[in-house]
Write a protein that holds these residues in place. Structure first.
Motif, mmCIF file in Angstrom:
data_model
loop_
_atom_site.group_PDB
_atom_site.id
_atom_site.type_symbol
_atom_site.label_atom_id
_atom_site.label_comp_id
_atom_site.label_asym_id
_atom_site.label_seq_id
_atom_site.Cartn_x
_atom_site.Cartn_y
_atom_site.Cartn_z
ATOM 1 N N UNK A 46 0.809 -1.217 0.000
ATOM 2 C CA UNK A 46 0.000 0.000 0.000
ATOM 3 C C UNK A 46 0.844 1.268 0.000
ATOM 4 N N UNK A 47 2.146 1.116 0.123
ATOM 5 C CA UNK A 47 3.045 2.264 0.236
ATOM 6 C C UNK A 47 3.942 2.335 -0.990
ATOM 7 N N UNK A 48 4.014 3.497 -1.594
ATOM 8 C CA UNK A 48 4.904 3.736 -2.726
ATOM 9 C C UNK A 48 6.143 4.439 -2.184
ATOM 10 N N UNK A 49 7.329 3.847 -2.315
ATOM 11 C CA UNK A 49 8.534 4.419 -1.692
ATOM 12 C C UNK A 49 8.809 5.845 -2.160
ATOM 13 N N UNK A 50 9.235 6.694 -1.241
ATOM 14 C CA UNK A 50 9.574 8.065 -1.600
ATOM 15 C C UNK A 50 10.865 8.136 -2.421
ATOM 16 N N UNK A 51 11.617 7.077 -2.424
ATOM 17 C CA UNK A 51 12.841 7.062 -3.246
ATOM 18 C C UNK A 51 12.510 6.943 -4.727
ATOM 19 N N UNK A 52 11.254 6.625 -5.057
ATOM 20 C CA UNK A 52 10.815 6.530 -6.442
ATOM 21 C C UNK A 52 9.873 7.691 -6.740
ATOM 22 N N UNK A 53 10.092 8.380 -7.854
ATOM 23 C CA UNK A 53 9.179 9.474 -8.199
ATOM 24 C C UNK A 53 7.819 8.883 -8.553
ATOM 25 N N UNK A 54 6.743 9.621 -8.318
ATOM 26 C CA UNK A 54 5.410 9.112 -8.640
ATOM 27 C C UNK A 54 5.291 8.715 -10.109
ATOM 28 N N UNK A 55 4.636 7.601 -10.394
ATOM 29 C CA UNK A 55 4.552 7.103 -11.780
ATOM 30 C C UNK A 55 3.966 8.095 -12.765
#
Length: 487
Positions: A46-55
């Motif tokens: 449920x969590x998208x890592x902050x190290x990855x920019x939003x898709x």
């Protein structure tokens, strides 16, 4: 939560592009107490890592709108298997009749219109280009910068009263290019997943699809919320719903973690003495008032609950008789026959015995009811129940306006401008012609704000004064100090 019941209605999850099915846990719907089953929530998914920019960050807004428009076409298509299945399941958990639910879900797809979506963006952002790129700016001192409406990370706490909000929330989350986690309600743990499955059927790898997750947990469940409600993972909570839903969120707020609240609101009507000028005008005012009372069978925040009427007792009762007849007709046409809950029935039955102060039109059997009084009743009118409050002047009604007053339907229309400043001063957020509480001007503020403007993460890249551009304009120290004091 309990061990699953194999007879319970199944409610799958959708996590960043993937459907998750299972019957690991069972829950009960808020209004009907119907059991439904869900998979166990995988918090890491449920969590998208902050190290990855939003898709969606670098997907052009025009392409996002194209995809939303195609999604709307798919939702409206009668052969959409995900929506048919969704409505079948939701009919078991929701208080509204199946035809009303179906009309709400399919009708909500009208929000996915190209002109509408573009208008919403243009009204929310002075320069919509900031959604697509870093917009260059230069102030009067010569300092240069770039500003972007950066894609946020949002948790959406969805309401249970209107399945159509799911369509709108998904669209708005996509327009601001957010990473979105939708917490579905126990009354409707189905619609958002059906929308996302429709999107995945168009293109399972589209960045909109991989930016979206929809799950259910019981509101206030500390084992889930103390993990997810953190600034390490999300920027803001977009919360719809009643007081308990908002209270569950507030305790987690802090620096860097904000709330955008569509909290509980009460809508009213104001009917001037002009309604009694003729039988035709009285019929018109009663019909328009009934339309506002019965928005989503009075489940919506914009549905009127208190009708302030400028009249003596005799005229107020004439209005009540006609209003009651029209509420009954609209309730019958919707197929909604829910009786009032026990506490509300008992309160109204008590009022019916106080003939000097109150008069009750109708019965508490769910067919429609009007209570006439000289002061607003101290309960929340709901389920096809209107409180007509007799006032000598609409000026007397203004004192009942507060920050929880959302929409005010007004009659006659020619007097609206005379009252709008006083209504706004009292805290009201919207004044409309009586009978038009439901529709809204596209792109207008909602709950006294422009929501999309608040959703985004406003980011500034300051680049100073470039060499050769000349000396910067001197700014008085007091002005700089005043600016810094706002930090």
């Amino acid at each position: 939560m309990t061990t699953t019941d194999t007879t319970a209605v199944a409610a799958p999850f959708f996590l960043r592009g993937d459907l998750h099915e299972g019957r690991d846990l069972t829950h009960r719907s808020r209004d009907l107490g119907v059991t439904f089953a869900t998979p166990r929530l995988a918090l890491d998914r449920a969590i998208h890592p902050r190290t990855e920019v939003p898709p969606l960050l670098n997907v052009p807004l025009d392409e996002i709108i194209d995809f939303l428009v195609e999604t709307g076409d798919r939702i409206r298509h009668p052969d959409n298997p995900f929506l048919r299945d969704c409505i079948d399941r939701m009919a078991a958990t929701h208080v509204l009749p199946r035809p009303v639910l179906q009309a709400q879900v399919i009708g909500a797809a009208d929000y996915l219109d190209r002109r509408l979506l573009r208008t919403v963006v243009e009204q929310n952002f002075p320069d919509p280009a900031a959604l697509d790129r870093w917009v260059p700016k230069q102030d009067f001192t010569g300092r240069k910068s770039f500003v972007r409406a950066f894609a946020p990370r949002l948790i959406h706490v969805l309401p249970g009263n209107s399945p159509g909000v799911a369509v709108k929330s998904v669209a708005q989350g996509a327009l601001v290019k957010a990473v979105n986690l939708f917490k579905m309600s126990s009354s409707d743990p189905f619609t958002t997943v059906a929308i996302l499955r429709t999107m995945a059927d168009i293109d399972p790898e589209h960045p909109i699809v991989t930016s979206m997750s929809a799950v259910y947990w019981r509101g206030g469940d500390d084992t889930v919320e103390r993990v997810l409600y953190r600034p390490q993972y999300f920027d803001k909570i977009v919360a719809w719903g009643g007081g308990d839903a908002i209270d569950n969120v507030v305790k987690y707020l802090g620096p860097g973690f904000q709330l955008v609240s569509f909290d509980p609101k009460t809508s009213i009507s104001m009917v001037g003495r002009e309604a009694f000028d003729s039988e035709a005008s009285l019929d018109l005012a009663a019909e328009l008032a009934a339309s506002d009372v019965m928005v989503l069978n009075q489940e919506a925040c914009v549905a009127s609950r208190f009708v302030f009427v400028e009249a003596d007792h005799a005229d107020a009762d004439r209005f009540c008789e006609r209003l009651h007849a029209r509420i009954v007709a609209k309730a019958a046409a919707s197929g909604d026959t829910r009786p009032l809950d026990l506490d509300l029935r008992e309160q109204i039955d008590t009022l019916a015995m106080l003939d000097d102060e109150f008069r009750v039109f109708g019965h508490t059997d769910g067919t429609g009811l009007v209570v006439r009084s000289d002061e607003p009743v101290d309960f929340h009118p709901i389920n096809k129940t209107a409180n007509v409050v007799r006032v000598r002047s609409l000026d007397d009604a203004v004192k009942y306006i507060n920050v929880a007053t959302q929409t005010i339907g007004f009659y006659p229309f020619t007097r609206m401008a005379d009252y709008r400043d006083r209504l706004a001063s009292g805290g009201a957020q919207r004044i409309v012609r009586l009978g038009e509480a439901g529709p809204s001007t596209i792109g207008n503020p909602h709950d006294a704000m422009y929501p999309l403007h608040r959703f985004v993460h406003w980011m500034a890249h300051e680049d100073g004064v470039a060499p050769g551009d000349g000396a910067a304009v001197d700014v008085p120290c007091t002005a700089v100090g005043e600016e810094n004091s706002l930090m």
